[in-house]
Motif scaffolding. Structure first.
Motif, PDB file in Angstrom:
ATOM      1  N   LYS A   1      38.749  55.652  47.019  1.00  0.00           N
ATOM      2  CA  LYS A   1      38.143  55.381  45.717  1.00  0.00           C
ATOM      3  C   LYS A   1      39.216  55.066  44.673  1.00  0.00           C
ATOM      4  CE  LYS A   1      34.673  57.651  42.965  1.00  0.00           C
ATOM      5  NZ  LYS A   1      33.893  58.848  42.745  1.00  0.00           N
ATOM      6  N   LEU A   2      40.291  55.834  44.674  1.00  0.00           N
ATOM      7  CA  LEU A   2      41.376  55.589  43.732  1.00  0.00           C
ATOM      8  C   LEU A   2      42.088  54.273  44.024  1.00  0.00           C
ATOM      9  CD1 LEU A   2      42.891  59.163  43.375  1.00  0.00           C
ATOM     10  CD2 LEU A   2      41.619  57.882  41.653  1.00  0.00           C
ATOM     11  N   ALA A   3      42.208  53.918  45.290  1.00  0.00           N
ATOM     12  CA  ALA A   3      42.838  52.643  45.648  1.00  0.00           C
ATOM     13  C   ALA A   3      42.014  51.472  45.128  1.00  0.00           C
ATOM     14  CB  ALA A   3      43.004  52.542  47.154  1.00  0.00           C
ATOM     15  N   VAL A   4      40.704  51.579  45.225  1.00  0.00           N
ATOM     16  CA  VAL A   4      39.827  50.527  44.686  1.00  0.00           C
ATOM     17  C   VAL A   4      39.979  50.455  43.172  1.00  0.00           C
ATOM     18  CG1 VAL A   4      37.412  49.890  44.326  1.00  0.00           C
ATOM     19  CG2 VAL A   4      38.183  50.609  46.588  1.00  0.00           C
ATOM     20  N   GLU A   5      40.047  51.600  42.524  1.00  0.00           N
ATOM     21  CA  GLU A   5      40.213  51.619  41.068  1.00  0.00           C
ATOM     22  C   GLU A   5      41.541  51.004  40.650  1.00  0.00           C
ATOM     23  OE1 GLU A   5      40.170  54.784  37.340  1.00  0.00           O
ATOM     24  OE2 GLU A   5      39.635  55.472  39.346  1.00  0.00           O
ATOM     25  N   VAL A   6      42.602  51.302  41.385  1.00  0.00           N
ATOM     26  CA  VAL A   6      43.914  50.721  41.079  1.00  0.00           C
ATOM     27  C   VAL A   6      43.869  49.210  41.252  1.00  0.00           C
ATOM     28  CG1 VAL A   6      46.283  50.543  41.958  1.00  0.00           C
ATOM     29  CG2 VAL A   6      45.276  52.779  41.555  1.00  0.00           C
ATOM     30  N   GLU A   7      43.217  48.751  42.305  1.00  0.00           N
ATOM     31  CA  GLU A   7      43.110  47.319  42.536  1.00  0.00           C
ATOM     32  C   GLU A   7      42.329  46.633  41.412  1.00  0.00           C
ATOM     33  OE1 GLU A   7      41.338  44.312  45.935  1.00  0.00           O
ATOM     34  OE2 GLU A   7      41.748  46.401  46.442  1.00  0.00           O
ATOM     35  N   GLU A   8      41.246  47.261  40.954  1.00  0.00           N
ATOM     36  CA  GLU A   8      40.467  46.699  39.847  1.00  0.00           C
ATOM     37  C   GLU A   8      41.285  46.656  38.563  1.00  0.00           C
ATOM     38  OE1 GLU A   8      37.033  49.202  39.686  1.00  0.00           O
ATOM     39  OE2 GLU A   8      36.068  48.201  41.393  1.00  0.00           O
ATOM     40  N   LEU A   9      42.050  47.708  38.306  1.00  0.00           N
ATOM     41  CA  LEU A   9      42.891  47.727  37.098  1.00  0.00           C
ATOM     42  C   LEU A   9      44.001  46.685  37.173  1.00  0.00           C
ATOM     43  CD1 LEU A   9      43.155  51.563  36.451  1.00  0.00           C
ATOM     44  CD2 LEU A   9      41.940  49.888  35.058  1.00  0.00           C
ATOM     45  N   ALA A  10      44.566  46.500  38.352  1.00  0.00           N
ATOM     46  CA  ALA A  10      45.610  45.483  38.516  1.00  0.00           C
ATOM     47  C   ALA A  10      45.038  44.088  38.289  1.00  0.00           C
ATOM     48  CB  ALA A  10      46.230  45.590  39.904  1.00  0.00           C
ATOM     49  N   THR A  11      43.838  43.847  38.794  1.00  0.00           N
ATOM     50  CA  THR A  11      43.185  42.552  38.583  1.00  0.00           C
ATOM     51  C   THR A  11      42.907  42.331  37.107  1.00  0.00           C
ATOM     52  OG1 THR A  11      42.164  42.718  40.756  1.00  0.00           O
ATOM     53  CG2 THR A  11      41.188  41.159  39.220  1.00  0.00           C
ATOM     54  N   LYS A  12      42.422  43.371  36.443  1.00  0.00           N
ATOM     55  CA  LYS A  12      42.134  43.271  35.009  1.00  0.00           C
ATOM     56  C   LYS A  12      43.411  42.992  34.213  1.00  0.00           C
ATOM     57  CE  LYS A  12      39.732  45.851  31.410  1.00  0.00           C
ATOM     58  NZ  LYS A  12      39.053  47.103  31.081  1.00  0.00           N
ATOM     59  N   LEU A  13      44.498  43.655  34.568  1.00  0.00           N
ATOM     60  CA  LEU A  13      45.772  43.432  33.879  1.00  0.00           C
ATOM     61  C   LEU A  13      46.276  42.011  34.111  1.00  0.00           C
ATOM     62  CD1 LEU A  13      48.189  44.581  32.296  1.00  0.00           C
ATOM     63  CD2 LEU A  13      49.141  45.295  34.490  1.00  0.00           C
ATOM     64  N   GLU A  14      46.153  41.539  35.337  1.00  0.00           N
ATOM     65  CA  GLU A  14      46.612  40.188  35.645  1.00  0.00           C
ATOM     66  C   GLU A  14      45.787  39.148  34.880  1.00  0.00           C
ATOM     67  OE1 GLU A  14      47.395  37.444  39.606  1.00  0.00           O
ATOM     68  OE2 GLU A  14      46.818  39.537  39.805  1.00  0.00           O
ATOM     69  N   ARG A  15      44.483  39.341  34.803  1.00  0.00           N
ATOM     70  CA  ARG A  15      43.634  38.420  34.037  1.00  0.00           C
ATOM     71  C   ARG A  15      43.985  38.460  32.554  1.00  0.00           C
ATOM     72  NH1 ARG A  15      37.994  39.842  37.052  1.00  0.00           N
ATOM     73  NH2 ARG A  15      38.398  38.590  38.913  1.00  0.00           N
ATOM     74  N   SER A  16      44.305  39.651  32.064  1.00  0.00           N
ATOM     75  CA  SER A  16      44.691  39.782  30.664  1.00  0.00           C
ATOM     76  C   SER A  16      45.991  39.035  30.389  1.00  0.00           C
ATOM     77  CB  SER A  16      44.841  41.260  30.320  1.00  0.00           C
ATOM     78  OG  SER A  16      45.360  41.425  29.033  1.00  0.00           O
ATOM     79  N   ARG A  17      46.932  39.119  31.296  1.00  0.00           N
ATOM     80  CA  ARG A  17      48.205  38.405  31.123  1.00  0.00           C
ATOM     81  C   ARG A  17      47.989  36.896  31.145  1.00  0.00           C
ATOM     82  NH1 ARG A  17      52.063  41.987  35.076  1.00  0.00           N
ATOM     83  NH2 ARG A  17      52.363  43.713  33.630  1.00  0.00           N
ATOM     84  N   TYR A  18      47.146  36.429  32.069  1.00  0.00           N
ATOM     85  CA  TYR A  18      46.860  35.000  32.129  1.00  0.00           C
ATOM     86  C   TYR A  18      46.183  34.513  30.851  1.00  0.00           C
ATOM     87  CZ  TYR A  18      48.071  34.582  37.073  1.00  0.00           C
ATOM     88  OH  TYR A  18      48.737  34.564  38.253  1.00  0.00           O
ATOM     89  N   SER A  19      45.273  35.308  30.317  1.00  0.00           N
ATOM     90  CA  SER A  19      44.584  34.881  29.093  1.00  0.00           C
ATOM     91  C   SER A  19      45.541  34.850  27.911  1.00  0.00           C
ATOM     92  CB  SER A  19      43.389  35.778  28.803  1.00  0.00           C
ATOM     93  OG  SER A  19      43.815  37.058  28.407  1.00  0.00           O
ATOM     94  N   ARG A  20      46.508  35.771  27.888  1.00  0.00           N
ATOM     95  CA  ARG A  20      47.502  35.742  26.806  1.00  0.00           C
ATOM     96  C   ARG A  20      48.416  34.535  26.934  1.00  0.00           C
ATOM     97  NH1 ARG A  20      50.504  40.715  27.369  1.00  0.00           N
ATOM     98  NH2 ARG A  20      48.871  41.664  28.587  1.00  0.00           N
ATOM     99  N   LEU A  21      48.716  34.140  28.157  1.00  0.00           N
ATOM    100  CA  LEU A  21      49.558  32.964  28.361  1.00  0.00           C
ATOM    101  C   LEU A  21      48.804  31.682  28.021  1.00  0.00           C
ATOM    102  CD1 LEU A  21      51.342  33.839  31.717  1.00  0.00           C
ATOM    103  CD2 LEU A  21      52.335  33.793  29.435  1.00  0.00           C
ATOM    104  N   ALA A  22      47.517  31.673  28.248  1.00  0.00           N
ATOM    105  CA  ALA A  22      46.720  30.476  27.988  1.00  0.00           C
ATOM    106  C   ALA A  22      46.482  30.280  26.495  1.00  0.00           C
ATOM    107  CB  ALA A  22      45.384  30.572  28.711  1.00  0.00           C
ATOM    108  N   ARG A  23      46.372  31.362  25.729  1.00  0.00           N
ATOM    109  CA  ARG A  23      46.159  31.266  24.282  1.00  0.00           C
ATOM    110  C   ARG A  23      47.501  31.203  23.571  1.00  0.00           C
ATOM    111  NH1 ARG A  23      42.976  36.390  22.693  1.00  0.00           N
ATOM    112  NH2 ARG A  23      44.017  37.048  24.554  1.00  0.00           N
ATOM    113  N   PRO A  24      47.663  30.297  22.647  1.00  0.00           N
ATOM    114  CA  PRO A  24      48.919  30.280  21.877  1.00  0.00           C
ATOM    115  C   PRO A  24      48.963  31.445  20.899  1.00  0.00           C
ATOM    116  CG  PRO A  24      47.451  28.562  21.107  1.00  0.00           C
ATOM    117  CD  PRO A  24      46.806  29.191  22.311  1.00  0.00           C
ATOM    118  N   HIS A  25      50.120  31.960  20.694  1.00  0.00           N
ATOM    119  CA  HIS A  25      50.308  33.049  19.742  1.00  0.00           C
ATOM    120  C   HIS A  25      50.197  32.484  18.333  1.00  0.00           C
ATOM    121  CE1 HIS A  25      52.341  36.341  17.622  1.00  0.00           C
ATOM    122  NE2 HIS A  25      51.894  37.089  18.631  1.00  0.00           N
TER     123      HIS A  25
END
Length: 86
Positions: free
Chosen positions: A50-74
């Protein structure tokens, strides 16, 4: 040591019953203990999965957040503002 009939004089009904009861209680105790260990191990593995699934979901969420920050100009980035092109 046996008597003339080949019977052990110390082997009485009380000794036989006591040995049988002690043996069964000992085996029952260890079987129950082993059962509790198996249940605890199963719960631990379930929680780890269960914790491994949660870690994987959090990692995916973090990666998507990083991509969205890179796609949007500051907003303070001079390369993306209209005043920088003048």
């Amino acid at each position: 040591m046996t008597d003339e009939r080949g019977i052990d004089p110390f082997l009485t009904l009380q000794t036989i019953v006591t040995d049988a009861v002690v043996g069964r209680v000992t085996v029952t105790f260890f079987v129950l203990l082993l059962g509790f260990v198996f249940v605890a191990e199963q719960r631990s593995r379930y929680r780890a999965e269960k914790l491994a699934v949660e870690v994987e979901e959090l990692a995916t969420k973090l990666e998507r957040s990083r991509y969205s920050r890179l796609a949007r100009p500051h907003p303070h980035d001079s390369r993306c503002t209209a005043s920088a092109s003048r």
